[in-house]
Design a protein around this motif. Sequence first.
Motif, PDB file in Angstrom:
ATOM      1  N   GLU A  46     -39.162 -48.593  13.271  1.00  0.00           N
ATOM      2  CA  GLU A  46     -40.361 -47.812  13.578  1.00  0.00           C
ATOM      3  C   GLU A  46     -41.122 -48.378  14.773  1.00  0.00           C
ATOM      4  O   GLU A  46     -41.667 -47.620  15.584  1.00  0.00           O
ATOM      5  N   LYS A  49     -39.143 -47.319  17.856  1.00  0.00           N
ATOM      6  CA  LYS A  49     -39.417 -45.925  18.193  1.00  0.00           C
ATOM      7  C   LYS A  49     -40.754 -45.807  18.924  1.00  0.00           C
ATOM      8  O   LYS A  49     -40.880 -45.055  19.896  1.00  0.00           O
ATOM      9  N   THR A  53     -41.359 -44.586  22.840  1.00  0.00           N
ATOM     10  CA  THR A  53     -42.294 -43.514  23.167  1.00  0.00           C
ATOM     11  C   THR A  53     -43.277 -43.976  24.240  1.00  0.00           C
ATOM     12  O   THR A  53     -43.597 -43.225  25.171  1.00  0.00           O
ATOM     13  N   ASN A 451     -31.596 -39.889  24.614  1.00  0.00           N
ATOM     14  CA  ASN A 451     -31.186 -41.165  24.035  1.00  0.00           C
ATOM     15  C   ASN A 451     -29.687 -41.281  23.823  1.00  0.00           C
ATOM     16  O   ASN A 451     -29.209 -42.322  23.384  1.00  0.00           O
TER      17      ASN A 451
END
Length: 520
Positions: A46, A49, A53, A451
């Motif tokens: 997490e 990620k 971002t 990705n």
Amino acid sequence: MQFGNRRKKLIVNAQTEQLYGHCLQFYSQSPTENISLSEFETFAVERLKLLKTVENLGVSYVKTSEQYTKKLDTEFSSLNFPFRSEAIIKDDKKSSSGPSEYEKRRKDHISHFILRLAYCQTEDLRRWFIQQEIDLFRYRFNCLNSKSKREFLHLNNLRYDTVSVMEKTNLAEKLINSSFAVSGITVEDQDFYKVPFQDALDLVRTRKVYLKEGFVYVPHMEIVTIVLNDFRTRLSKALALTARSLPAVQSDERLQPLLNHLSHAYVGQDYSIQKSIGKISLDQIETLSAKSYPLCMRQLHRALRESHHLRHGGRMQYGLFLKGVGLTLDQALQFWRSEFVKGKVDADKFDKAYAYSIRHMFGKEGKRTDYTPYSCMKVILSNPPSQGDHHGCPFRHTDPELLKQKLQSYKVSPGGVSQILELVKGMHYQLACQKYFELTHNIEDSGFSLNHPNQYFLESQKLLGGPGAVAGGKGDVKREDIATPKPSNVAVRQTPGPGNLPQEVVAEMTEDLDSFFQDA
């Protein structure tokens, strides 16, 4: 017994207050509690990620703009990381509405240190991690109100004096003239900090502050520059120290596979199993390569057509990609055999030396593992190509001048080439590939975050309405490269292959085995 429990609770509360007394921290104290491997993995994925971002938005938007802030607000909310100063830690560890503030701050703290372990291993990884963490810190610091910023400075021994109202009034004209963001109205409403000039050299160099008698008067909105410099210095030193102690951590067989693969992590659609496998015919490949292949696969396809051979790294990267776009095992064998036979390999040698590795990709030999196509991170960070190789990421592994020539040969406009090379210069390789997608498909915004090479192919086919538009993955989110290891396969380093193969064939199949045949 009751006294003992009360004393223990007071100690825990004191430790919690020390670690998580503020929603933002410099991560000066490492976590000491025990966590499960499952939680270790979840926290790492997490935060990764979140950092990806941050990277994508940092290139697409101005880092202090309203759009940038709104999109990061959404990401923080969905991943449950702390970022607002108004929230307080309550005694309850979880509420019916979701994770408590304590749990959010705990995840923020632990996940940062997990990624430190993964990203301290090379200079490139350290540089990327520091940049994303700094951008993340800047965003979170700017979200704080004035009171919380002062509390943060105090908690981290950044004891800069706040300029008094009288002194601020006396220096009002000089403060307005020296700080472009300050006006006659705002000078009264915002705080100024009196900071030793050596702590604010960036602001002095860009002439954003008033300098007097060895001190600079930093407006409230510019104090983040000083704090970021401090954060960068601390994090850089911490990563160097972490790298030294990494061998001791990697000796734990439970953590070694996770840390080794975390920097290659891809969280997205699983392209190993196709809903429409076989819908792509062999005679379509040439056309598809020109229209819908990412540059890395277009490069491999072109090299294969020209030399009728690819080395092991190229065969693995391109072969798994073709598997992902929908080729069946029989089609793959036919495709590779037809190409190799045109070169220096006859059909008999192909069947003995190369067919086994293709069946192995499809899980029909050896460990019967259904290998997944390589993600962008794995292509970028895996074994770099040497002379005679064609695998890897062209944006990462190709000399800028050669890359420029290649892009020009594919009819990319001069302005587009400049944009791509600028992204490459900033080491934003996936964003450079996404820009290539937009330029070759004549669109301004691709509307997705790239990705995976197979994601590139599918998105291209959606736009073009081709046969690959219906070919997709399972739809489930797959945590590639970070699967929690089981005792039976903690570190997969077996050499698959039948015992009766010739030695030179085994050597060919096991070339760079550790890099390409792990369960990553």
